[in-house]
Design an enzyme around this catalytic site. Structure first.
Site, PDB file in Angstrom:
ATOM      1  N   GLU A 216      27.536  -8.426  90.240  1.00 19.71           N
ATOM      2  CA  GLU A 216      27.041  -9.743  90.760  1.00 19.71           C
ATOM      3  C   GLU A 216      25.713 -10.136  89.873  1.00 19.71           C
ATOM      4  OE1 GLU A 216      28.890 -11.805  92.607  1.00 19.71           O
ATOM      5  OE2 GLU A 216      30.400 -10.597  93.438  1.00 19.71           O
TER       6      GLU A 216
ATOM      7  N   HIS B 259      35.066 -12.889  86.336  1.00 15.91           N
ATOM      8  CA  HIS B 259      36.004 -12.901  87.415  1.00 15.91           C
ATOM      9  C   HIS B 259      36.873 -13.994  87.126  1.00 15.91           C
ATOM     10  CE1 HIS B 259      35.936 -12.758  92.198  1.00 15.91           C
ATOM     11  NE2 HIS B 259      37.127 -12.253  91.816  1.00 15.91           N
TER      12      HIS B 259
ATOM     13  N   ASP C 178      33.643 -17.905  88.671  1.00 14.91           N
ATOM     14  CA  ASP C 178      32.295 -17.270  87.787  1.00 14.91           C
ATOM     15  C   ASP C 178      32.762 -16.273  86.919  1.00 14.91           C
ATOM     16  OD1 ASP C 178      33.819 -16.021  90.231  1.00 14.91           O
ATOM     17  OD2 ASP C 178      32.157 -14.497  90.401  1.00 14.91           O
TER      18      ASP C 178
END
Length: 182
Positions: free
Chosen positions: A125, A161, A171
């Protein structure tokens, strides 16, 4: 704090990275037997949306998000999610799940005919959103982390993603510079 550029990130036999803060997430389980790790999935996240630097992401990944703190939190506080890594805006690296374990970052997903991407991927992330560029410090840490993961695991694919959950996820977003990690 970001890892010193004079140091190389390494991944040990337990799947833990050097030069990072470890914050264990309960949202993990064993990978299926005989399933290799060959993919990295890049995400973006900000909590509250488009706000950076607060405790929301850590709270979400550790099941401690207070639904009353922000209207958006009421819609996600029930989720049981995690990622292997988070790279903050200043390049700081946090690890929530051992690479040897399955993190719950991809959700319903597929890549080249294989479903359940959590089974064979590492989730990274980036603190950010679809609405702004990522920082140089984030790219430097991301590149060092990818290099470490490639040294430890036979990584064949680095995807967003959005590529494994098209139509459901966007994303890492339009501002992610794929050339910075090639």
């Amino acid at each position: 704090m970001s890892p010193p550029l004079s140091h190389t990130i390494t991944i040990d036999d337990q799947g833990m990275a050097s030069h990072c803060q470890v914050i264990p997430s309960p949202n993990t389980d064993p990978r299926p037997a005989d399933t290799g790790i060959d993919m990295i999935v890049i995400h973006n996240i900000s909590l509250p949306p488009n706000q950076f630097g607060g405790p929301g992401i850590v709270q979400l990944f550790t099941n401690q998000l207070d639904a009353s703190e922000h209207p958006y939190y009421a819609t996600i506080a029930h989720l049981k999610v995690s990622s292997h890594f988070l790279i903050r805006r200043d390049g700081e690296l946090l690890q929530f799940v051992s690479c040897n374990q399955r993190a719950w970052h991809a959700g319903v997903s597929a890549w080249q005919g294989r479903e359940r991407c959590n089974d064979f991927s590492i989730g990274i992330e980036l603190e950010g959103s679809d609405e702004c560029a990522f920082n140089n410090a984030q790219y430097l840490t991301l590149q060092a982390l990818i290099t470490a993961l490639q040294r430890r695991y036979p990584i064949k694919h680095i995807v967003g993603h959005s590529q494994i959950a098209p139509g459901r996820k966007t994303d890492p977003g339009p501002f992610f510079d794929w050339q910075r990690i090639k």
